[in-house]
Design a protein around this motif. Structure first.
Motif, PDB file in Angstrom:
ATOM      1  N   LEU A 181       9.124   4.490  -2.902  1.00  0.00           N
ATOM      2  CA  LEU A 181       9.392   5.434  -3.915  1.00  0.00           C
ATOM      3  C   LEU A 181      10.578   6.186  -3.625  1.00  0.00           C
ATOM      4  O   LEU A 181      11.380   6.271  -4.614  1.00  0.00           O
ATOM      5  N   ASP A 228       6.919   1.644  -6.699  1.00  0.00           N
ATOM      6  CA  ASP A 228       5.527   2.028  -6.048  1.00  0.00           C
ATOM      7  C   ASP A 228       4.763   0.725  -5.796  1.00  0.00           C
ATOM      8  O   ASP A 228       5.052  -0.339  -6.511  1.00  0.00           O
ATOM      9  N   VAL A 257      -0.570   7.853   0.416  1.00  0.00           N
ATOM     10  CA  VAL A 257      -0.966   7.289  -0.642  1.00  0.00           C
ATOM     11  C   VAL A 257      -2.498   7.792  -0.947  1.00  0.00           C
ATOM     12  O   VAL A 257      -3.461   7.742  -0.019  1.00  0.00           O
ATOM     13  N   ARG A 261      -5.473   4.938  -5.037  1.00  0.00           N
ATOM     14  CA  ARG A 261      -4.200   4.313  -5.257  1.00  0.00           C
ATOM     15  C   ARG A 261      -4.193   3.261  -4.051  1.00  0.00           C
ATOM     16  O   ARG A 261      -3.889   1.916  -4.172  1.00  0.00           O
TER      17      ARG A 261
END
Ligand SMILES: C[S@@+](CC[C@H](N)C(=O)[O-])C[C@H]1O[C@@H](n2cnc3c(N)ncnc32)[C@H](O)[C@@H]1O
Length: 329
Positions: A181, A228, A257, A261
């Protein structure tokens, strides 16, 4: 298929417990300074109230302590720390919002090597949550498993390995890429200063290791993509060369996370050709029937294709192989 679970979100852990647990399970034996300080914070109502106003990922002890050190604050004495933190809270809060724990620990390559060395060579490595990409050079470091040494270059990664024979070769890596990220650049002094602030105060060996690994990465910078680990994984994996064994791996990433996800990541990585190597805490990637860890210190689980192989200490300093068939439904 192995029934891997995605654990629970740590949103409900009270801040005082977070700091007390960090002191006892992570800092104890590794950083007396952080152990003392975290225990003091766990009993400091004013600091706890400030921390409780933050989103859960921003309350992490590692993050707060590193931010205060980056800003030049004192960590040797709990009362000076308290005064600095309260006085400079707006500045600290802004840094907490803008940063995440991005500790990049090359020592974790000692946990990857026994698995990577046993795969059909050559390898194409894709690391998700790569930070500055120091995990992408397992072929450039040296290793010491007991008195068994492998490799000649880079920092020497010392790992107490039990339950299996040490690897006998370095992997042959023909492609390496990282996804993060917020990729960090080891050639940028500010990024390097942040990486150093994340290393705990007494850990001179880790600081030296970081500098040595950063020099290796700086000499031949990795491909690091801002993205991502769910949305951007498959397109990056598609760039791996045919004829190499693709290994998607991650170390100490998925606790950052959200659970929903994580589940999507498991589905995405399992749909790719090649292998999935994971080093994560057992409450983050869960496995039914896992035997107890070697002791009460925090341990991660090394798993290949969703199958648990070994317990491992957080910075790669020890690895205990599970007996065959020790875990599972
Ligand atoms: C604690 S660091 C670990 C870095 C490296 N894996 C290591 O073990 O040295 C976690 C890294 O994961 C990255 N990260 C967190 N969530 C992510 C996501 N959804 N996609 C990609 N990277 C992510 C963070 O930016 C951070 O650099």
């Amino acid at each position: 298929m192995w029934p891997v679970g995605a654990g629970v979100d740590p949103l409900t852990v009270p801040v005082a417990q977070l700091y007390a647990d960090f002191a006892v399970r992570e800092a104890r034996g590794a950083s007396p300074t952080y152990e003392r300080l975290s225990l003091a914070i766990a009993r400091d109502p004013e600091l706890l109230a400030l921390l409780a106003r933050l989103a859960a990922p921003k309350r992490q002890p590692n993050l707060l302590l590193a931010v205060v050190r980056l800003l030049g604050g004192p960590v040797d004495d709990a009362s000076s720390f308290h005064d600095f933190a309260v006085t400079h809270w707006p500045m600290i809060e802004a840094e907490l919002h803008g940063r995440a724990t991005q500790t990049n620990e090359a020592g974790r390559c000692a946990l990857l090597l026994p698995v990577l060395a046993a795969m059909p060579q050559p390898l194409a490595l894709l690391e998700v949550g790569a930070a500055a990409g120091l995990g992408l050079y397992p072929d450039r470091y040296s290793y010491l498993y007991g008195d068994h040494r492998i490799g000649t270059g880079g920092p020497v990664l010392d790992c107490a390995l039990t339950g299996t024979a040490p690897p006998t070769r370095l992997p042959e890596i023909v492609w390496r890429a990282g996804l993060d990220l917020n990729p960090l650049d080891v050639t940028d002094p500010e990024d390097l200063a942040w990486l150093e602030a994340l290393v705990w105060p007494e850990q001179r060996t880790r600081r030296d290791r970081l500098r040595a690994a950063a020099a290796i990465a700086a000499a031949d910078p990795p491909t690091l993509i801002r993205g991502d680990l769910v949305d951007d994984l498959a397109p990056l994996a598609a760039q791996a060369p045919a004829g190499a064994t693709l290994v998607v791996f991650h170390t100490s990433v998925l606790y950052q996370v959200p659970v929903s996800r994580r589940v999507l990541f498991f589905e995405t990585v399992r749909a790719l050709p090649g292998h999935w190597l994971s080093v994560e805490a057992p409450d983050v990637v869960t496995f039914p029937g896992l035997p107890a860890p070697p002791d009460h210190a925090l341990h991660n689980v090394v798993a290949l294709d969703g199958r648990p192989l070994a317990w491992a200490r957080g910075h790669g300093q020890a690895m205990e192989w599970l007996p065959a068939g020790a875990a599972g439904p």
